[in-house]
Design a protein around this motif. Structure first.
Motif, PDB file in Angstrom:
ATOM      1  N   THR A 233      35.022  89.241  20.505  1.00  0.00           N
ATOM      2  CA  THR A 233      36.047  90.170  20.055  1.00  0.00           C
ATOM      3  C   THR A 233      36.050  90.330  18.535  1.00  0.00           C
ATOM      4  O   THR A 233      36.338  91.413  18.024  1.00  0.00           O
ATOM      5  CB  THR A 233      37.436  89.724  20.536  1.00  0.00           C
ATOM      6  OG1 THR A 233      37.693  88.377  20.100  1.00  0.00           O
ATOM      7  CG2 THR A 233      37.527  89.775  22.052  1.00  0.00           C
TER       8      THR A 233
ATOM      9  N   TYR B   1      36.848  86.561  29.880  1.00  0.00           N
ATOM     10  CA  TYR B   1      35.508  86.327  29.305  1.00  0.00           C
ATOM     11  C   TYR B   1      34.417  86.849  30.238  1.00  0.00           C
ATOM     12  O   TYR B   1      33.320  86.292  30.322  1.00  0.00           O
ATOM     13  CB  TYR B   1      35.299  84.852  28.961  1.00  0.00           C
ATOM     14  CG  TYR B   1      36.237  84.410  27.847  1.00  0.00           C
ATOM     15  CD1 TYR B   1      36.034  84.835  26.543  1.00  0.00           C
ATOM     16  CD2 TYR B   1      37.337  83.603  28.121  1.00  0.00           C
ATOM     17  CE1 TYR B   1      36.904  84.470  25.529  1.00  0.00           C
ATOM     18  CE2 TYR B   1      38.215  83.224  27.109  1.00  0.00           C
ATOM     19  CZ  TYR B   1      37.994  83.669  25.818  1.00  0.00           C
ATOM     20  OH  TYR B   1      38.858  83.311  24.815  1.00  0.00           O
TER      21      TYR B   1
ATOM     22  N   THR C 282      40.648  79.571  23.415  1.00  0.00           N
ATOM     23  CA  THR C 282      40.700  81.028  23.243  1.00  0.00           C
ATOM     24  C   THR C 282      39.692  81.466  22.180  1.00  0.00           C
ATOM     25  O   THR C 282      40.068  82.037  21.152  1.00  0.00           O
ATOM     26  CB  THR C 282      42.116  81.476  22.848  1.00  0.00           C
ATOM     27  OG1 THR C 282      42.512  80.767  21.644  1.00  0.00           O
ATOM     28  CG2 THR C 282      43.108  81.210  23.946  1.00  0.00           C
TER      29      THR C 282
ATOM     30  N   LYS D 226      41.270  93.117  25.046  1.00  0.00           N
ATOM     31  CA  LYS D 226      42.381  92.303  25.533  1.00  0.00           C
ATOM     32  C   LYS D 226      42.076  91.767  26.930  1.00  0.00           C
ATOM     33  O   LYS D 226      42.342  90.597  27.231  1.00  0.00           O
ATOM     34  CB  LYS D 226      43.673  93.130  25.568  1.00  0.00           C
ATOM     35  CG  LYS D 226      44.279  93.411  24.202  1.00  0.00           C
ATOM     36  CD  LYS D 226      45.558  94.217  24.347  1.00  0.00           C
ATOM     37  CE  LYS D 226      46.203  94.498  22.990  1.00  0.00           C
ATOM     38  NZ  LYS D 226      47.429  95.326  23.138  1.00  0.00           N
TER      39      LYS D 226
ATOM     40  N   ARG E  57      36.991  83.607  20.100  1.00  0.00           N
ATOM     41  CA  ARG E  57      37.012  85.040  19.837  1.00  0.00           C
ATOM     42  C   ARG E  57      35.738  85.509  19.143  1.00  0.00           C
ATOM     43  O   ARG E  57      35.777  86.351  18.247  1.00  0.00           O
ATOM     44  CB  ARG E  57      38.240  85.380  18.985  1.00  0.00           C
ATOM     45  CG  ARG E  57      38.460  84.433  17.825  1.00  0.00           C
ATOM     46  CD  ARG E  57      39.851  84.557  17.224  1.00  0.00           C
ATOM     47  NE  ARG E  57      40.109  83.537  16.235  1.00  0.00           N
ATOM     48  CZ  ARG E  57      39.741  83.587  14.974  1.00  0.00           C
ATOM     49  NH1 ARG E  57      39.064  84.625  14.533  1.00  0.00           N
ATOM     50  NH2 ARG E  57      40.019  82.619  14.144  1.00  0.00           N
TER      51      ARG E  57
ATOM     52  N   LYS F 264      39.460  88.963  26.738  1.00  0.00           N
ATOM     53  CA  LYS F 264      39.989  87.673  26.272  1.00  0.00           C
ATOM     54  C   LYS F 264      40.684  86.898  27.393  1.00  0.00           C
ATOM     55  O   LYS F 264      40.820  85.676  27.303  1.00  0.00           O
ATOM     56  CB  LYS F 264      40.954  87.890  25.103  1.00  0.00           C
ATOM     57  CG  LYS F 264      40.246  88.238  23.799  1.00  0.00           C
ATOM     58  CD  LYS F 264      41.165  88.152  22.595  1.00  0.00           C
ATOM     59  CE  LYS F 264      42.175  89.260  22.571  1.00  0.00           C
ATOM     60  NZ  LYS F 264      42.970  89.270  21.321  1.00  0.00           N
TER      61      LYS F 264
ATOM     62  N   ASP G 137      31.503  81.934  23.869  1.00  0.00           N
ATOM     63  CA  ASP G 137      32.896  82.025  24.298  1.00  0.00           C
ATOM     64  C   ASP G 137      33.132  81.186  25.557  1.00  0.00           C
ATOM     65  O   ASP G 137      34.124  80.457  25.660  1.00  0.00           O
ATOM     66  CB  ASP G 137      33.272  83.479  24.597  1.00  0.00           C
ATOM     67  CG  ASP G 137      33.582  84.292  23.350  1.00  0.00           C
ATOM     68  OD1 ASP G 137      33.828  83.691  22.291  1.00  0.00           O
ATOM     69  OD2 ASP G 137      33.578  85.541  23.446  1.00  0.00           O
TER      70      ASP G 137
END
Length: 264
Positions: free
Chosen positions: A213, A251, A208, A245, A210, A248, A172
């Motif tokens: 997540t 990180y 972004t 949330k 993920r 994100k 990430d």
């Protein structure tokens, strides 16, 4: 007499097909999904020039062929190279929307620091050659979760998940999104003490990403064993959503570590 190679697991025992003496199997693999094609000779010459000697007909049946794997952009077979040995050769399908596999190879190389990417040996527009992970040495992610829950080995599962998520956090932070980890069972292998991501064809640079997540959401909301996991880790789904949330936006891996504090 047909040449063959035998493995520990008979499901991957296979027949050798020499590239210097191409037969129907070689033609179907090189020209997939066609049985023959105008670029057969060119592709064969490229493979031979790069040192490949044979393809191994082994794996699972698909359209009358035994393959190690398949995707939207390519098919994967075992191939022999004198320097690198037996490895996974992904050949670009002739009906692929991609005109090259070099982007996939680039993503694997850039993800090398995470330890999650397979070793990449050779790259070409029409194929990439990487290390092979024998099925008897590796367990798909979902199977590992299932086995851990059913056997009561949840501390072992905890250790694996911490390590996996920590490595995915690195992915990430270097802004690479694997793109397929909403279905981790198809793309994450547990190979002893090593964790591997396969199928990098959807990977891309992203502001972004993920990866963390996607895996966490799968565990909490889509895993067949989500109830056992929620109970063991004391996860409140609404709190998990809020923490993901927050993650994100930053990180910051400490946010993910907090979700394991109450385990046991």
């Amino acid at each position: 007499m047909v040449d063959g190679v035998c493995f520990e697991e008979t499901i991957v025992d296979g027949e050798v097909h020499w590239l210097a003496r191409p037969d129907e199997f070689v033609a179907r693999i090189v020209c997939f999904p066609l049985s023959n094609c105008s670029v057969l000779e060119q592709r064969l010459n490229n493979l031979i020039s790069d040192g490949f000697t044979y393809l191994l007909e082994t794996g699972w049946s698909f359209h009358g062929l035994r393959l190690v794997g398949k995707g939207y952009s390519g098919v994967v077979v075992l191939a022999k190279h004198p320097r690198h040995g037996l490895g996974a050769l992904k050949l670009r399908r002739l009906d692929s929307r991609r005109d090259s596999l070099r982007h996939e190879a680039l993503m694997m190389k850039q993800a090398c620091e995470t330890g999650l990417a397979p070793r990449l040996f050779i790259e070409h527009d029409d194929y990439i050659f990487r290390e092979y992970f024998p099925p008897w040495d590796c367990t798909p992610f979902d199977d590992f979760v299932e086995n851990s829950v059913l056997r009561g080995d949840l501390p072992v599962l905890t250790s694996m998940l911490r390590t996996l998520l920590e490595k995915l956090n690195i992915l990430d932070r270097i802004r690479i999104d694997h793109g397929e980890l909403n279905r981790p069972g198809d793309h994450i292998l547990v190979c002893g003490n090593r964790l591997v991501l396969i199928d990098w064809e959807s990977a891309r640079r992203s502001n972004t990403p993920r990866n963390v997540t996607s895996v966490f959401s799968h565990l909490v909301f889509r895993s067949p064993f989500k109830e056992a996991l929620i109970d063991y880790f004391k996860w409140n789904p609404s709190i998990v959503v809020e923490k993901l949330k927050h993650y994100k936006k930053t990180y910051d891996f400490s946010i993910i570590e907090e979700l394991f504090i109450k385990a046991g």
